[in-house]
Scaffold this motif. Structure first.
Motif, mmCIF file in Angstrom:
data_model
loop_
_atom_site.group_PDB
_atom_site.id
_atom_site.type_symbol
_atom_site.label_atom_id
_atom_site.label_comp_id
_atom_site.label_asym_id
_atom_site.label_seq_id
_atom_site.Cartn_x
_atom_site.Cartn_y
_atom_site.Cartn_z
ATOM 1 N N ILE A 147 54.005 73.097 72.795
ATOM 2 C CA ILE A 147 53.536 71.916 73.536
ATOM 3 C C ILE A 147 53.241 70.771 72.572
ATOM 4 O O ILE A 147 53.597 69.611 72.807
ATOM 5 C CB ILE A 147 52.272 72.260 74.345
ATOM 6 N N SER A 148 52.577 71.084 71.481
ATOM 7 C CA SER A 148 52.269 70.057 70.484
ATOM 8 C C SER A 148 53.544 69.455 69.908
ATOM 9 O O SER A 148 53.662 68.233 69.760
ATOM 10 C CB SER A 148 51.409 70.657 69.369
ATOM 11 N N PHE A 199 61.118 73.015 78.777
ATOM 12 C CA PHE A 199 60.866 74.291 79.451
ATOM 13 C C PHE A 199 61.971 74.713 80.416
ATOM 14 O O PHE A 199 61.834 75.723 81.095
ATOM 15 C CB PHE A 199 59.526 74.289 80.211
ATOM 16 N N PHE A 200 63.063 73.934 80.489
ATOM 17 C CA PHE A 200 64.132 74.336 81.406
ATOM 18 C C PHE A 200 64.993 75.415 80.759
ATOM 19 O O PHE A 200 65.380 75.315 79.597
ATOM 20 C CB PHE A 200 65.020 73.142 81.772
ATOM 21 N N ARG A 201 65.284 76.453 81.547
ATOM 22 C CA ARG A 201 66.194 77.515 81.112
ATOM 23 C C ARG A 201 67.214 77.720 82.221
ATOM 24 O O ARG A 201 66.854 77.886 83.390
ATOM 25 C CB ARG A 201 65.421 78.814 80.823
ATOM 26 N N ALA A 202 68.501 77.691 81.840
ATOM 27 C CA ALA A 202 69.570 77.736 82.833
ATOM 28 C C ALA A 202 69.494 78.999 83.676
ATOM 29 O O ALA A 202 69.762 78.983 84.874
ATOM 30 C CB ALA A 202 70.941 77.633 82.146
ATOM 31 N N GLY A 220 62.358 77.056 75.725
ATOM 32 C CA GLY A 220 62.900 76.046 76.623
ATOM 33 C C GLY A 220 62.641 74.628 76.169
ATOM 34 O O GLY A 220 62.833 73.703 76.956
ATOM 35 N N ILE A 221 62.215 74.442 74.917
ATOM 36 C CA ILE A 221 61.970 73.078 74.430
ATOM 37 C C ILE A 221 62.845 72.734 73.235
ATOM 38 O O ILE A 221 62.797 71.612 72.746
ATOM 39 C CB ILE A 221 60.496 72.876 74.028
ATOM 40 N N GLY A 222 63.653 73.687 72.767
ATOM 41 C CA GLY A 222 64.479 73.428 71.588
ATOM 42 C C GLY A 222 65.419 72.258 71.781
ATOM 43 O O GLY A 222 65.553 71.398 70.906
#
Length: 358
Positions: free
Chosen positions: A186-187, A302-305, A317-319
């Protein structure tokens, strides 16, 4: 409105007084220059006719002028009041957190229309920030729900004597680590989206960049049974202005993502090519791919297919979110493409070439 009317009335009174005092005197002076005897009936009649005509013309003119000026002033004041009332109401709504409020353009002049447009732009930005905040809270709630539920269930199980503390410790430790990793993520993503990740640009050749990154991934790909290949179509050593550590982080995210979604026996290819003043670095795999609907959301945090995947198996999900922010900081773009599920995916980084290299 009152101020304008006072000015109009003062002007009308001034014109009337000056005309009544000066006009007849000037006219009488010129009559005396004629051959008409002083005090004759003709002279008296002419002066009376002049005064009557002057009074009538002046009276009608002043009334028409005052009515016209008053109407224009009233219309202008009404439009200004409507516009200012709209602006005031919009600001009041914004101050109460209603960021969807917009000010309609009423055509009250360039300056007020510009002010209304600026206010609407500010409202749109505030609305976007609020939507981002709501989405972030929703994402956080979703991400926190699973580890908290796991910790709660195991604590209850230990309290009931169903699970021994020694058996539960590894799971409790892993979930605690998961929460700690989430806090770090998050940071990191917050700093990335706010443009606060430091980027130090230096002249760097694309060949040196790839040579410093790819060998470190050979063992991981070999262990997973996935081939890692490199293909370049660079006519010479192409130079870019980049932060090696940050670009290594971007390529690391793309390689990790490709490895995660490619089955054993598959291939991941890293290639580089030039197109005019742009360098393209591509990471392509023949793995799971994604749909067009997923493509529009791949870079959302945070999205993951594949929603059925767990966080431990599919990453945070933030990469990709961080990667896009870092590429933007380099003045470039990153895009994703896929022909569909099961047909692989391609991620392309486009960076400007160094001026001395063109």
């Amino acid at each position: 409105m009152i101020g304008q009317l006072i000015v109009l009335l003062a002007g009308a009174l001034t014109i009337t007084v000056l005309t009544v005092i000066i006009g007849p005197a000037v006219f009488h002076y010129h009559l005396l220059q004629t051959d008409l005897p002083v005090g004759s009936d003709e002279l008296v009649h002419i002066e009376r006719a002049y005064r009557d005509a002057l009074a009538l013309a002046l009276g009608v003119g002043l009334v028409v002028s005052l009515l016209a000026a008053g109407l224009v002033t009233w219309n202008l004041a009404r439009r200004l009041r409507q516009t200012l009332h709209g602006l005031t109401s919009a600001v009041d709504e914004l101050s109460r957190g209603h960021y969807s409020t917009r000010v309609p353009s009423v055509g009250a002049g360039t300056e007020l229309d510009s002010l209304a447009a600026t206010l609407n732009d500010m409202a749109a930005r505030l609305d976007a920030v609020e939507e981002t905040r709501r989405q972030l809270l929703s994402d956080l709630a979703h991400e926190l729900r699973t580890p908290i539920a796991t910790l709660s269930a195991h604590h209850e199980a230990m309290a009931d004597g169903v699970i021994e503390p020694e058996a539960a410790m590894p799971i409790l430790a892993s979930q605690t680590m998961r929460l700690s990793r989430l806090a770090d993520d998050i940071s990191e993503v917050s700093r990335a989206e706010e443009g606060q990740l430091p980027v130090q640009l230096h002249p760097l050749t694309v060949d040196d960049l790839l040579e410093s990154i790819l060998p470190a991934w050979d063992e991981r790909f070999e262990t997973a049974g996935v081939a890692l290949r490199r293909e370049t179509a660079l006519p010479h050593s192409v130079t870019i202005h980049a932060d090696p550590d940050r670009l290594a982080q971007v390529l690391g995210n793309l390689l990790s993502n490709a490895l995660r979604h490619t089955s054993p026996g598959g291939t991941v290819t890293v290639s580089a090519a030039t197109h005019g003043s742009t360098v393209e670095i591509t990471v392509a795999d023949d793995g799971e791919g994604f749909t067009n609907e997923d493509r529009s959301r791949l870079f959302e945090r945070f999205f993951r297919a594949d929603s059925s995947r767990t966080r431990d198996n599919s990453g945070s999900g933030i990469g990709l979110t961080i990667s896009r922010a870092l590429v933007d900081a380099h003045g470039g773009t990153v895009a994703a493409a896929s022909e569909g599920p099961g047909r692989g995916a391609t991620f392309t980084i486009r960076l400007p070439r160094a001026i001395t290299d063109r």
